[in-house]
Design a protein around this motif. Sequence first.
Motif, mmCIF file in Angstrom:
data_model
loop_
_atom_site.group_PDB
_atom_site.id
_atom_site.type_symbol
_atom_site.label_atom_id
_atom_site.label_comp_id
_atom_site.label_asym_id
_atom_site.label_seq_id
_atom_site.Cartn_x
_atom_site.Cartn_y
_atom_site.Cartn_z
ATOM 1 N N ASN A 94 -6.681 -6.978 -7.840
ATOM 2 C CA ASN A 94 -6.345 -6.889 -6.419
ATOM 3 C C ASN A 94 -5.764 -8.181 -5.837
ATOM 4 O OD1 ASN A 94 -7.024 -4.192 -6.373
ATOM 5 N ND2 ASN A 94 -9.163 -4.648 -5.956
ATOM 6 N N THR B 241 1.563 -6.584 -5.893
ATOM 7 C CA THR B 241 1.729 -5.127 -5.902
ATOM 8 C C THR B 241 0.683 -4.487 -4.999
ATOM 9 O OG1 THR B 241 2.504 -5.227 -8.186
ATOM 10 C CG2 THR B 241 1.765 -3.086 -7.387
ATOM 11 N N VAL B 242 -0.517 -5.020 -5.014
ATOM 12 C CA VAL B 242 -1.603 -4.507 -4.177
ATOM 13 C C VAL B 242 -1.511 -5.105 -2.786
ATOM 14 C CG1 VAL B 242 -4.111 -4.458 -3.866
ATOM 15 C CG2 VAL B 242 -3.136 -4.161 -6.147
ATOM 16 N N ARG B 243 -1.215 -6.369 -2.721
ATOM 17 C CA ARG B 243 -1.215 -7.117 -1.457
ATOM 18 C C ARG B 243 0.210 -7.243 -0.914
ATOM 19 N NH1 ARG B 243 -5.097 -10.963 -0.746
ATOM 20 N NH2 ARG B 243 -3.486 -12.468 -0.267
ATOM 21 N N ARG C 183 -5.422 -3.821 -15.051
ATOM 22 C CA ARG C 183 -5.073 -2.668 -14.220
ATOM 23 C C ARG C 183 -4.868 -1.432 -15.102
ATOM 24 N NH1 ARG C 183 -3.338 -2.088 -8.859
ATOM 25 N NH2 ARG C 183 -2.849 0.086 -8.559
ATOM 26 N N PRO D 265 -9.405 4.213 -7.663
ATOM 27 C CA PRO D 265 -8.406 3.646 -6.756
ATOM 28 C C PRO D 265 -9.016 3.531 -5.365
ATOM 29 C CG PRO D 265 -7.993 5.976 -7.034
ATOM 30 C CD PRO D 265 -9.166 5.622 -7.936
ATOM 31 N N CYS D 266 -8.487 2.639 -4.566
ATOM 32 C CA CYS D 266 -8.952 2.462 -3.190
ATOM 33 C C CYS D 266 -8.554 3.681 -2.360
ATOM 34 C CB CYS D 266 -8.321 1.202 -2.601
ATOM 35 S SG CYS D 266 -8.888 0.808 -0.932
ATOM 36 N N CYS E 36 -3.015 1.558 0.358
ATOM 37 C CA CYS E 36 -3.527 0.506 -0.526
ATOM 38 C C CYS E 36 -3.327 0.922 -1.978
ATOM 39 C CB CYS E 36 -5.006 0.235 -0.261
ATOM 40 S SG CYS E 36 -5.647 -1.110 -1.306
ATOM 41 N N ARG E 37 -2.905 -0.021 -2.799
ATOM 42 C CA ARG E 37 -2.724 0.247 -4.224
ATOM 43 C C ARG E 37 -3.806 -0.449 -5.052
ATOM 44 N NH1 ARG E 37 2.408 -0.616 -6.805
ATOM 45 N NH2 ARG E 37 1.464 0.834 -8.253
ATOM 46 N N GLY E 38 -4.884 -0.853 -4.389
ATOM 47 C CA GLY E 38 -5.961 -1.545 -5.078
ATOM 48 C C GLY E 38 -6.788 -0.607 -5.933
ATOM 49 N N CYS F 61 -11.377 -0.925 -2.155
ATOM 50 C CA CYS F 61 -11.273 -2.019 -3.121
ATOM 51 C C CYS F 61 -11.918 -3.306 -2.616
ATOM 52 C CB CYS F 61 -9.812 -2.265 -3.488
ATOM 53 S SG CYS F 61 -8.773 -2.833 -2.125
ATOM 54 N N CYS G 279 -10.031 -3.560 3.300
ATOM 55 C CA CYS G 279 -9.612 -2.161 3.444
ATOM 56 C C CYS G 279 -10.666 -1.346 4.187
ATOM 57 C CB CYS G 279 -9.343 -1.524 2.083
ATOM 58 S SG CYS G 279 -7.765 -2.032 1.388
#
Length: 194
Positions: free
Chosen positions: A20, A24-26, A74, A148-149, A154-156, A170, A174
């Motif tokens: 995280n 990509t996530v942030r 990941r 997943p979140c 969110c992609r966390g 995550c 979030c």
Amino acid sequence: MRISISDYTVGAGVAGDLVNTSPTVRSTMGEALPDPEALAGFLAERDLRLDALADRPPTEDDLREVHLFRREVRGVLETATEEHAVAGGTVLAMRAGLSPVLQREPDGRWQWYVPTARGASLADELAALVGIGLLGVVRALGHERFRPCDAPGCRGVFVDTSRPGRRRYCGDLCGNRLNVANHRARRRLGSVAP
């Protein structure tokens, strides 16, 4: 480094936290580990004492390897089956992990540890820690704890090691963001009521 087999939550937590940090996530905040100093802070916040850093701070090479390792983690967290998660966790653990050893603790109890190979890189020591943590989660809690979140957009990803197993986000950011949005929506609805 000695990695406790019974305290798998440490490695599992590092897995989610590390993934995280990715841009990509942030997407709105960018890379959380932009330089070696940020990597040192990440490790210090989690009280990780790696043999690879016994006499030096992280370098640009360490940072590059950790960024690549983050992608591998990941991939394991997003596996579709337990078998794939175990295979991925095993590959990670074997990057620097040696045969488990039984050692006596100061309180007299025996504890299982996995030592890491002498001269292992920072990323490989992290891989062993994360791999053992993820294997421990699959064994003790099940693969369905890799999640997943739930926060919109969110992609966390994370590993839920909580006792009840109901974690949905995550991280605190979030969860807090969604709770604030829900609270505001309820207040707007309440102010419109006759």
